[in-house]
Design an enzyme around this catalytic site. Structure first.
Site, PDB file in Angstrom:
ATOM      1  N   ASP A 222      68.002   9.788  25.551  1.00 15.20           N
ATOM      2  CA  ASP A 222      69.333   9.907  24.916  1.00 15.20           C
ATOM      3  C   ASP A 222      70.319   8.984  25.625  1.00 15.20           C
ATOM      4  O   ASP A 222      71.080   8.253  24.995  1.00 15.20           O
ATOM      5  CB  ASP A 222      69.823  11.366  25.017  1.00 15.20           C
ATOM      6  CG  ASP A 222      68.907  12.320  24.274  1.00 15.20           C
ATOM      7  OD1 ASP A 222      68.459  11.931  23.159  1.00 15.20           O
ATOM      8  OD2 ASP A 222      68.618  13.412  24.801  1.00 15.20           O
TER       9      ASP A 222
ATOM     10  N   ASP B  38      78.998  -2.558  35.366  1.00 14.47           N
ATOM     11  CA  ASP B  38      79.215  -3.986  35.558  1.00 14.47           C
ATOM     12  C   ASP B  38      78.638  -4.387  36.919  1.00 14.47           C
ATOM     13  O   ASP B  38      79.160  -3.997  37.964  1.00 14.47           O
ATOM     14  CB  ASP B  38      80.706  -4.286  35.510  1.00 14.47           C
ATOM     15  CG  ASP B  38      81.004  -5.775  35.623  1.00 14.47           C
ATOM     16  OD1 ASP B  38      80.051  -6.548  35.877  1.00 14.47           O
ATOM     17  OD2 ASP B  38      82.170  -6.148  35.471  1.00 14.47           O
TER      18      ASP B  38
ATOM     19  N   HIS C 130      82.357   9.763  35.692  1.00 13.40           N
ATOM     20  CA  HIS C 130      83.325   9.486  34.620  1.00 13.40           C
ATOM     21  C   HIS C 130      82.599   8.991  33.365  1.00 13.40           C
ATOM     22  O   HIS C 130      82.794   9.515  32.261  1.00 13.40           O
ATOM     23  CB  HIS C 130      84.322   8.430  35.106  1.00 13.40           C
ATOM     24  CG  HIS C 130      85.282   7.949  34.069  1.00 13.40           C
ATOM     25  ND1 HIS C 130      86.567   8.423  33.971  1.00 13.40           N
ATOM     26  CD2 HIS C 130      85.129   7.040  33.065  1.00 13.40           C
ATOM     27  CE1 HIS C 130      87.163   7.817  32.944  1.00 13.40           C
ATOM     28  NE2 HIS C 130      86.314   6.969  32.380  1.00 13.40           N
ATOM     29  N   GLU C 131      81.737   7.982  33.521  1.00 11.31           N
ATOM     30  CA  GLU C 131      81.077   7.382  32.351  1.00 11.31           C
ATOM     31  C   GLU C 131      80.166   8.385  31.659  1.00 11.31           C
ATOM     32  O   GLU C 131      80.107   8.435  30.423  1.00 11.31           O
ATOM     33  CB  GLU C 131      80.285   6.145  32.771  1.00 11.31           C
ATOM     34  CG  GLU C 131      81.139   5.017  33.323  1.00 11.31           C
ATOM     35  CD  GLU C 131      82.257   4.594  32.369  1.00 11.31           C
ATOM     36  OE1 GLU C 131      83.313   4.154  32.854  1.00 11.31           O
ATOM     37  OE2 GLU C 131      82.085   4.725  31.140  1.00 11.31           O
TER      38      GLU C 131
ATOM     39  N   HIS D 165      81.841  10.370  29.188  1.00  8.38           N
ATOM     40  CA  HIS D 165      81.904   9.732  27.851  1.00  8.38           C
ATOM     41  C   HIS D 165      80.585   9.945  27.113  1.00  8.38           C
ATOM     42  O   HIS D 165      80.573  10.245  25.919  1.00  8.38           O
ATOM     43  CB  HIS D 165      82.131   8.231  27.999  1.00  8.38           C
ATOM     44  CG  HIS D 165      83.495   7.847  28.451  1.00  8.38           C
ATOM     45  ND1 HIS D 165      84.625   8.367  27.878  1.00  8.38           N
ATOM     46  CD2 HIS D 165      83.912   7.023  29.445  1.00  8.38           C
ATOM     47  CE1 HIS D 165      85.702   7.833  28.483  1.00  8.38           C
ATOM     48  NE2 HIS D 165      85.285   7.024  29.436  1.00  8.38           N
TER      49      HIS D 165
ATOM     50  N   HIS E 243      89.197   9.748  27.120  1.00  2.38           N
ATOM     51  CA  HIS E 243      90.027   9.619  28.315  1.00  2.38           C
ATOM     52  C   HIS E 243      91.113  10.693  28.341  1.00  2.38           C
ATOM     53  O   HIS E 243      91.622  11.102  27.329  1.00  2.38           O
ATOM     54  CB  HIS E 243      90.658   8.231  28.370  1.00  2.38           C
ATOM     55  CG  HIS E 243      89.708   7.209  28.895  1.00  2.38           C
ATOM     56  ND1 HIS E 243      89.737   5.890  28.520  1.00  2.38           N
ATOM     57  CD2 HIS E 243      88.694   7.321  29.771  1.00  2.38           C
ATOM     58  CE1 HIS E 243      88.780   5.213  29.132  1.00  2.38           C
ATOM     59  NE2 HIS E 243      88.110   6.078  29.919  1.00  2.38           N
TER      60      HIS E 243
ATOM     61  N   ASP F  73     103.270  17.888  54.107  1.00  2.00           N
ATOM     62  CA  ASP F  73     104.206  18.980  54.395  1.00  2.00           C
ATOM     63  C   ASP F  73     105.637  18.468  54.499  1.00  2.00           C
ATOM     64  O   ASP F  73     106.579  19.170  54.117  1.00  2.00           O
ATOM     65  CB  ASP F  73     103.853  19.656  55.741  1.00  2.00           C
ATOM     66  CG  ASP F  73     102.445  20.251  55.727  1.00  2.00           C
ATOM     67  OD1 ASP F  73     102.034  20.753  54.658  1.00  2.00           O
ATOM     68  OD2 ASP F  73     101.750  20.195  56.768  1.00  2.00           O
TER      69      ASP F  73
ATOM     70  N   ALA G  27     108.242  14.582  55.304  1.00  4.47           N
ATOM     71  CA  ALA G  27     108.271  13.125  55.473  1.00  4.47           C
ATOM     72  C   ALA G  27     109.728  12.705  55.681  1.00  4.47           C
ATOM     73  O   ALA G  27     110.643  13.356  55.164  1.00  4.47           O
ATOM     74  CB  ALA G  27     107.706  12.423  54.246  1.00  4.47           C
TER      75      ALA G  27
END
Lengths: 365, 79
Positions: free
Chosen positions: A57, A97, A117-118, A121, A127, A229, A231
């Site tokens: 598949d 790729d 992720h792929e 799909h 997305h 916490d 900054a």
């Protein structure tokens, strides 16, 4: 989901890895793909069976530029991979790729994260607009459990839950900036911008950008924890100090400075202090105020020492303030203390609260 | 007027991005100024990424277009 809610009609889905990237050991690729499939099988009834020949598949392959589906890749960066929604033939097929550097860590593109992720799909997920979701289209390296609530809701809408589902701890969805109950973890200036930390994200406010931009902390600073916490910015030294637990990091612009993290106790805080709630630099006195629970401390930036006579109760020296502070920032000569869904505009010189606003009014809500 | 080369590169990047991920019809764009389709698609992309919806190729939008990402379209069918 894709239009027509494309999905596999059978919960037993086969996959086959046709070829391998030279960037990783064959066993590393096998493991990355298997772990990526397990992400989805853990929360659905889907079962994935590996084939070593014939038509599966989900046919998985590595290729570069034009690689046989008239949907070419583009060389390094840019497009990393793509996959086709469930269906006959090319349906479900997943292509990586091979002009990218594929890795097992964060030094380049992590194959497991991209594969998870792929394969989303390939199972029928399209997305997500949630910047913290696995199905968000932009790559970012994350650690820990990869699925957000948004991902789980989406895949279970197609296949239902896994009847033997092990308890998983999905990442919470990205905070909604106009949620009336919104509180902040930390707020700081950064070269004229305002950075607001909340959960795994930060909003960036720029004077010319009225619309705040939400980003994952780790996509900008992979080595900083997912939770900040406090900054503050010391504009004279052009650094921002970020506190998380008993550690602190220093930024110059957006760049992390070497030699960090350091323990917060280096500032002179006792070991009993485990967390700084808020911090703000007072330019008139060149002191940084550090808020911990009901108290605050005064750190002399010039001498690098904590002033004596501290901690002092917040309530005593900041009349009108609640006894705890989530975040603090200095703007236009006023201090802004944030606590839960309210912010207090405070005049440091006249020692009083001038206005009380909603915390997220700073986000144009 | 001819576009400065930097703008032109950005323009081409945006056009390619929008046609790949948001179904911008190829070949419709004039080189001078913004066509309706281009503006519409940029707005779709800005809405999707929760950017300020300006309909123009502002810095934030361009910066996002340059980030590494998945090749599946964000909107529309994947043929």
């Amino acid at each position: 989901h894709f239009p027509g809610h494309l999905k596999w009609q059978n919960n037993n889905v086969t996959f086959r890895i046709l070829n391998y990237t030279p960037d990783l050991q064959k066993s590393d690729v096998d493991r990355a793909i298997r772990n990526a499939l397990n992400v989805w099988s853990a929360v659905t009834p889907l079962i994935f069976k590996k084939l070593h020949k014939g038509n599966a598949d989900i046919m998985i392959s590595f290729g570069s530029k034009e690689h046989g589906d008239y949907n070419p890749f583009d060389g390094p960066n840019g497009l990393l991979a793509h996959a086709y929604p469930p269906g006959q033939g090319i349906g479900g097929d997943t292509h990586f790729d091979d002009d990218e550097d594929w890795t097992k860590d964060s030094s380049a593109y992590n194959l497991f994260i991209v594969a998870a992720h792929e394969l989303g799909h390939a199972l029928g997920m399209s997305h997500s607009t949630d910047a913290g979701a696995l199905m968000y289209p932009i790559y970012s390296y994350t650690t820990g459990y990869p699925l957000a609530e948004d991902d789980i809701e989406g895949i279970q809408a197609l296949y239902g839950p896994n009847p033997n589902q092990r308890k998983v701890k999905p990442k919470p969805d990205a905070p909604n900036k106009c949620d009336p109950g919104l509180s902040f973890d930390a707020v700081t200036e950064l070269r004229g911008e305002t950075i607001i930390f909340k959960d795994r994200f930060y909003w960036r406010l720029h004077p010319q950008m009225p619309e705040p931009e939400q980003t994952l902390i780790k996509s900008t600073w992979p080595s900083i924890p997912n939770k900040v916490d406090a900054a503050y910015e010391n504009p004279e030294k052009d650094i921002v100090i970020i506190f998380s637990g008993i550690r602190m990091w220093a930024l110059n612009g957006y760049n992390l400075l070497d030699g960090y993290p350091k323990y917060i106790h280096k500032l002179g805080l006792p070991k009993t202090i485990k967390k700084v709630d808020a911090a703000v630099y007072i330019s008139d006195t060149r002191k940084t105020l550090l808020f911990t629970d009901e108290d605050y401390w005064s750190y002399d930036e010039a001498t690098g020492t904590m002033d004596s006579g501290y901690p002092r109760p917040i309530e005593v020296d900041f009349p009108g303030m609640d006894d705890e502070v989530d975040a603090a920032v200095s703007h236009y000569g006023y201090l802004y203390f944030f606590h839960e869904h309210l912010q207090y505009e405070y005049s440091y010189t006249s020692k009083r609260v001038l206005r009380i606003l909603r915390t997220n009014s700073i986000l144009n809500c | 007027l001819p576009l400065p080369s930097g703008d032109k590169d950005n323009w081409l990047l945006a056009e390619k991005y929008l046609s790949r991920f948001y179904g911008l019809p190829a070949g419709l764009q004039g080189r001078q100024g913004v066509s309706n389709a281009f503006e519409t698609k940029i707005k779709e992309m800005q809405t999707f990424f929760k950017l300020k919806v300006t309909g123009t190729l502002d810095d934030n939008t361009l910066e996002l277009m340059e980030q590494a990402r998945c090749g599946v379209p964000d909107i529309g069918e994947y043929n």
